[in-house]
Design an enzyme around this catalytic site. Sequence first.
Site, PDB file in Angstrom:
ATOM      1  N   ARG A  16       0.840  -1.204   0.000  1.00  0.00           N
ATOM      2  CA  ARG A  16       0.000   0.000   0.000  1.00  0.00           C
ATOM      3  C   ARG A  16       0.877   1.257   0.000  1.00  0.00           C
ATOM      4  O   ARG A  16       1.021   1.917  -1.016  1.00  0.00           O
ATOM      5  CB  ARG A  16      -0.957  -0.027   1.225  1.00  0.00           C
ATOM      6  N   ASP A  17       1.499   1.568   1.115  1.00  0.00           N
ATOM      7  CA  ASP A  17       2.271   2.812   1.191  1.00  0.00           C
ATOM      8  C   ASP A  17       3.410   2.799   0.177  1.00  0.00           C
ATOM      9  O   ASP A  17       3.718   3.823  -0.441  1.00  0.00           O
ATOM     10  CB  ASP A  17       2.833   2.993   2.612  1.00  0.00           C
ATOM     11  N   HIS A 207       5.327   4.446  12.425  1.00  0.00           N
ATOM     12  CA  HIS A 207       5.490   4.321  10.973  1.00  0.00           C
ATOM     13  C   HIS A 207       6.582   5.289  10.534  1.00  0.00           C
ATOM     14  O   HIS A 207       6.353   6.493  10.464  1.00  0.00           O
ATOM     15  CB  HIS A 207       4.132   4.656  10.333  1.00  0.00           C
ATOM     16  N   HIS A 209       9.649   6.616   7.946  1.00  0.00           N
ATOM     17  CA  HIS A 209      10.245   6.646   6.615  1.00  0.00           C
ATOM     18  C   HIS A 209      11.740   6.906   6.793  1.00  0.00           C
ATOM     19  O   HIS A 209      12.152   7.546   7.762  1.00  0.00           O
ATOM     20  CB  HIS A 209       9.610   7.755   5.771  1.00  0.00           C
ATOM     21  N   CYS A 240       8.860   9.547  -1.042  1.00  0.00           N
ATOM     22  CA  CYS A 240       8.295  10.658  -0.294  1.00  0.00           C
ATOM     23  C   CYS A 240       7.626  11.584  -1.300  1.00  0.00           C
ATOM     24  O   CYS A 240       8.288  12.093  -2.204  1.00  0.00           O
ATOM     25  CB  CYS A 240       9.388  11.396   0.470  1.00  0.00           C
ATOM     26  N   ASN A 249       9.603   4.110   3.010  1.00  0.00           N
ATOM     27  CA  ASN A 249       9.504   3.532   4.352  1.00  0.00           C
ATOM     28  C   ASN A 249      10.807   2.831   4.723  1.00  0.00           C
ATOM     29  O   ASN A 249      11.589   2.445   3.861  1.00  0.00           O
ATOM     30  CB  ASN A 249       8.388   2.484   4.391  1.00  0.00           C
TER      31      ASN A 249
HETATM   32 ZN    ZN Z   1       4.192   6.236   4.956  1.00  0.00          ZN
END
Ligand code: ZN
Length: 304
Positions: A16-17, A207, A209, A240, A249
Site C-alpha cells: 500500500r504505502d 510508521h 520513513h 516521499c 519507508n
Molecule cells: Zn508512509
Amino acid sequence: MADLPRTISVREVGPRDGLQNEDPVPTQAKIELIDRLSGTGVRRIEAVSFVRPEAIPQMADADEVWRGIARAAGVRYSALVPNLRGAARALDSGVIEIEAVVSASDTHNRKNVNRSTAESLDDIAQVIALAHDRGATCQVIVSTAWGCPYEGDVPVERVVGTAGRALADGADTVSFGDTTGMATPGRVTRLVGEFRSANPDAALNLHFHNTRGTGLANVLAALELGVADFDASVGGLGGCPYAPGATGNIATEELVHMVEDMGVGTGIDLAALIEAAADAERIIGRQLPSQVLRAGPRSRTIAV
Ligand code: ZN
C-alpha cells in the site's frame, strides 16, 4: 542498553504505502507480491487503500487486489481508507481491519483532503462508528507526526491532542506516521513519552520513513521505550511525495535483520523476506534502497 521488547509485531506496508508512491504496477504483480509476503511469517499486511482512482491511480485496482489475494492462515490483512465513503467500500469488500488517516498539520490536511484536522477528526469519528457497527476495527494514523512539508515542526502537544481525540472517539489503536522522514531519535522519545503520559493504556504503532537516514535509529529509540509495533515496507519500496527521488519507508528486511540480532523476535523468516524484496525490485524495475537486500544478512559468509 535498556530492556527491549521480547517480540515486536511488524506490519508490512509495501503493497500500500510503498506501491502508492511508485509508478503503477499490474494488478497480478501486486497480488503475487502480497502472497509472497504472506509466506514470510509476517502476520500483518496493509494490502490496499480504498481511495478514488482519480486521486491515486496506483490504487485504482484495490477491489481486484483485495479479492485476488490468498488468505494465508494467521495473517491479518488491512486497508487504508480516506473517508466515510472509502470505509463503506472497504467494509463492503469484507475488510475487518481498517486504517483512517489524519494529518496533525492543518496545512497538510487541507492540501490532502481540503479540510482542517478538526473537521477530518469529525469524519473519522463516523468512520470508527461505522467500522465498529460492522464488526471491524479502526486504527487512526496521525500523519506528519514529526513534521510537515508546509509548516515545518508540528508541536508535540498538537500531535498528542490529535491522537487523543481519535482515541476518545473510539479508535482501537493509533499510529504516528513520519510521512516526510523528519523524525530523529530524540523527537521519537519525546513524542512517545508525551503520548504515553496522556494515554498510558493505548496501543501504539509507529510508521517511519527513511527519507533522511534516521529510520532504524528511530526504531531503536522507540524499542527502548517498549514500543513493539512497527510498519515497514519490503525492499524499502515507496518514496516521499514531497521529495522526488527520496527513499520511502524503512525496509522490512533491515528492520527484521537489526532487531532479531538484538534478541527481539519478529516471527519473520529473513531469507524469505529478502527473496520477496528481490521480487519487489523486479516488479518495480528499479533498484530499491534496502541495504540488507544488497549486502545480505550479516551472517552471510564467503566460501573459502
Ligand atoms: Zn508512509
